[in-house]
Scaffold this active site. Structure first.
Site, short mmCIF file in Angstrom:
data_model
loop_
_atom_site.label_atom_id
_atom_site.label_comp_id
_atom_site.label_asym_id
_atom_site.label_seq_id
_atom_site.Cartn_x
_atom_site.Cartn_y
_atom_site.Cartn_z
N ASN A 63 0.81 -1.08 0.11
CA ASN A 63 0.07 0.05 0.08
C ASN A 63 0.91 1.16 -0.01
OD1 ASN A 63 -2.14 1.61 0.03
ND2 ASN A 63 -3.02 1.19 1.94
N HIS B 123 -12.91 -4.75 12.99
CA HIS B 123 -12.71 -3.43 13.32
C HIS B 123 -13.75 -2.29 13.52
CE1 HIS B 123 -8.63 -3.82 10.77
NE2 HIS B 123 -9.00 -4.83 11.76
N ARG C 237 -11.88 -5.28 17.43
CA ARG C 237 -10.57 -4.37 17.70
C ARG C 237 -11.26 -2.98 18.06
NH1 ARG C 237 -6.46 -1.93 13.25
NH2 ARG C 237 -8.07 -0.51 12.78
N TYR D 153 -5.62 7.37 13.17
CA TYR D 153 -5.57 6.13 12.42
C TYR D 153 -6.72 5.26 12.88
CZ TYR D 153 -4.70 1.40 11.88
OH TYR D 153 -4.61 -0.03 11.53
N ASP E 184 -5.04 -1.34 18.47
CA ASP E 184 -3.57 -1.13 17.74
C ASP E 184 -3.08 0.19 18.07
OD1 ASP E 184 -1.79 -0.69 15.58
OD2 ASP E 184 -3.04 -1.21 14.23
N HIS F 93 -0.11 1.26 16.64
CA HIS F 93 0.41 1.85 15.56
C HIS F 93 1.65 2.22 15.59
CE1 HIS F 93 -0.43 2.45 11.01
NE2 HIS F 93 -1.26 1.40 11.56
N GLU G 46 -1.29 -4.24 20.00
CA GLU G 46 -0.77 -4.60 18.72
C GLU G 46 0.17 -3.22 18.66
OE1 GLU G 46 -1.54 -4.50 14.06
OE2 GLU G 46 -3.34 -4.78 15.38
N ASP G 47 1.49 -3.56 18.17
CA ASP G 47 2.45 -2.43 17.76
C ASP G 47 2.42 -1.25 18.52
OD1 ASP G 47 3.16 -3.80 15.47
OD2 ASP G 47 1.72 -3.11 14.05
N GLU H 225 3.40 -6.30 11.81
CA GLU H 225 2.92 -6.21 10.43
C GLU H 225 3.77 -5.51 9.34
OE1 GLU H 225 -0.19 -2.30 10.17
OE2 GLU H 225 -0.83 -3.69 11.60
N ARG I 33 2.38 -11.04 13.94
CA ARG I 33 1.32 -10.13 13.14
C ARG I 33 1.75 -9.90 11.45
NH1 ARG I 33 -2.80 -8.54 12.28
NH2 ARG I 33 -2.80 -6.48 12.34
N HIS J 122 -1.81 -10.45 9.56
CA HIS J 122 -2.24 -9.22 9.11
C HIS J 122 -3.16 -9.36 8.02
CE1 HIS J 122 -2.14 -4.89 8.40
NE2 HIS J 122 -1.40 -5.00 7.66
N ASP K 249 -6.01 -3.59 2.14
CA ASP K 249 -5.00 -3.66 1.24
C ASP K 249 -4.12 -4.99 1.24
OD1 ASP K 249 -3.56 -3.48 3.81
OD2 ASP K 249 -2.98 -1.27 3.58
N GLU L 186 -7.22 -11.30 11.58
CA GLU L 186 -7.74 -9.82 11.15
C GLU L 186 -8.64 -10.20 9.84
OE1 GLU L 186 -6.21 -5.30 10.64
OE2 GLU L 186 -4.99 -7.05 10.20
N TRP M 65 3.42 7.24 11.98
CA TRP M 65 2.02 7.23 11.77
C TRP M 65 1.17 5.92 12.18
CZ3 TRP M 65 -1.30 4.05 8.18
CH2 TRP M 65 -2.40 4.55 8.15
#
Length: 410
Positions: A37, A122, A147, A159, A218, A220, A244-245, A270, A291, A320, A324, A347, A410
């Site tokens: 992506n 989500h 999530r 996000y 998440d 992120h 997550e992350d 991810e 992930r 993941h 996308d 997911e 981000w």
């Protein structure tokens, strides 16, 4: 089963996808997902200019040898572009091999280890009421785990929280953060505001929906290690399925600090592409879920080996799977999920109707469980005439700046 033709197909039915199609002398075809992506053309060019010339005349049955050849012969190893290209070839060859055997791919991977795959949806909201409506919407769709992403007072665009929900009382289906245009969108971020607000949201969600519903979140990559540790500890009363992350994990040492301070389960990876990204995280048991996607981590061959490594340490999969990842990449994940022993959760965001016109898929989502289906191969067909109706459009993922103007993760 010599490879006689390859095609790299770019299409944009609402979002951009890169698909590799391999054809053998026997007339069998296989598909692989090469979508990265915001950097789609880099992978498409890598495939067209550097990989495709190496495939013609090779035996499609020799998947391991082809994987090692593409990984080692280039000398320049790893990275998302290289590994997405290798993943596309790997998926396509497994698709061909399973079609030749007249079996769904998971049968060649050892058969089913379960009858279905638990998926998480989500949910998000710009306020608590909208978030609750979104959670209810996903529960009505059948999801058994949710999530939770939420707007934060003082942060304009965040996000995982669409500015305009596309479904009644909920978040956008097939939400695409990558925006068409010449430059990436700029968003804002305030870690302290986020750390203050998020625990109050999970307190409210637990009070409304009870203790049994598995909840995920998440981060992120936006926190420092100590900030991530603080968040994990503050979320412990709400019994998350995973965080997550929570921090950029390229610094594997950072997860040692997080692990010392919280028992909230951690999901990482991810943006990781190879087993080397995980080596310390797995061997030191610093995470609980892997992930990576099949699409970005070298394909079925590589991710199966990574998950077998993780299984030695009771670490599970959490592949993941946003939209996308094309239906081809999603199908590959589901076949792998069904076969491995250490499956954790998958997911899942349903693809748009336009995407489903281009990619005809046999996988199903019923009563909260995914299944790849019984069609030979991956179970996805590419309608090339439909794909041609949606030409590629340049798009970028957003980026963040702090209040003082500093560029942030981000």
């Amino acid at each position: 089963m010599k490879i006689v033709a390859t095609d790299v197909v770019l299409t944009s039915p609402g979002r951009n996808f890169v698909t590799l199609k391999i054809t053998t002398a026997d007339g069998l075809t296989g598909l692989g997902d090469a979508t990265l992506n915001g950097r789609e053309l880099a992978v498409a060019s890598y495939l067209t200019e550097h990989v495709v010339p190496l495939l013609i005349g090779r035996d499609a049955r020799n998947i391991e040898d082809t994987w090692q050849f593409l990984y080692r012969s280039a000398y320049w190893r790893r990275g998302p572009v290289t590994m997405s290209a290798i993943a596309a070839v790997d998926m396509a060859l497994w698709d061909i091999k399973a079609k030749a055997a007249d079996m769904p791919l998971y049968q060649l991977l050892g058969g089913a280890s379960r009858t279905g795959l638990t998926a998480y949806g989500h949910a998000s909201g710009r306020d608590t009421e909208e978030l609750f409506d979104s959670i209810r919407h996903h529960l009505e769709l059948g999801f058994r785990a949710i999530r939770v992403q939420t707007a934060v007072p003082g942060i304009g665009t965040l996000y995982g929280v669409p500015t305009q929900p596309a479904v009644p009382g909920g978040r956008a289906d097939d939400y695409e953060p990558a925006q068409r245009g010449p430059l990436p969108a700029e968003e804002d971020w305030d870690t302290r505001a986020y750390l203050r607000h998020l625990p109050t949201i999970f307190e409210a969600v637990r009070a409304e929906f009870g203790p049994e519903l598995p909840l995920l979140h998440d981060g992120h990559h936006r926190m420092t290690p100590i900030e991530a540790a603080k968040l994990g500890k503050s979320l412990e009363p709400y019994d998350l399925f995973w965080l997550e992350d929570c921090t950029p994990a390229e610094n594997q040492e950072a997860l040692r600090l997080v692990r010392r301070h919280t028992t909230t389960p951690l999901a990482i990876g991810e943006v990781f592409n190879t087993v080397w990204d995980y080596q310390s995280l797995i061997s030191e048991q610093l995470i609980d879920y892997v992930r990576s996607s099949v699409t970005h981590a070298g394909g079925i061959t590589a991710l199966r080996k990574l998950l077998d490594f993780a299984a030695q340490y009771q670490i599970k999969s959490g592949i993941h799977g946003p939209t996308d990842i094309s239906p081809v990449g999603m199908a590959a994940a589901l076949h792998l999920d069904l076969a491995i022993h250490n499956f954790g959760i998958q997911e899942y965001m349903p693809h748009s109707a336009l995407t489903s016109e281009v990619f005809r898929q046999s996988f199903t989502f019923e009563d909260g469980y995914l299944h790849p289906g019984e069609q030979p191969g991956l179970g996805v067909d590419l309608d090339e005439d439909a794909a041609a109706k949606f030409p590629y459009e340049r798009a970028y993922l957003p980026y963040n700046r702090l209040n003082d103007g500093t560029v942030h993760d981000w």
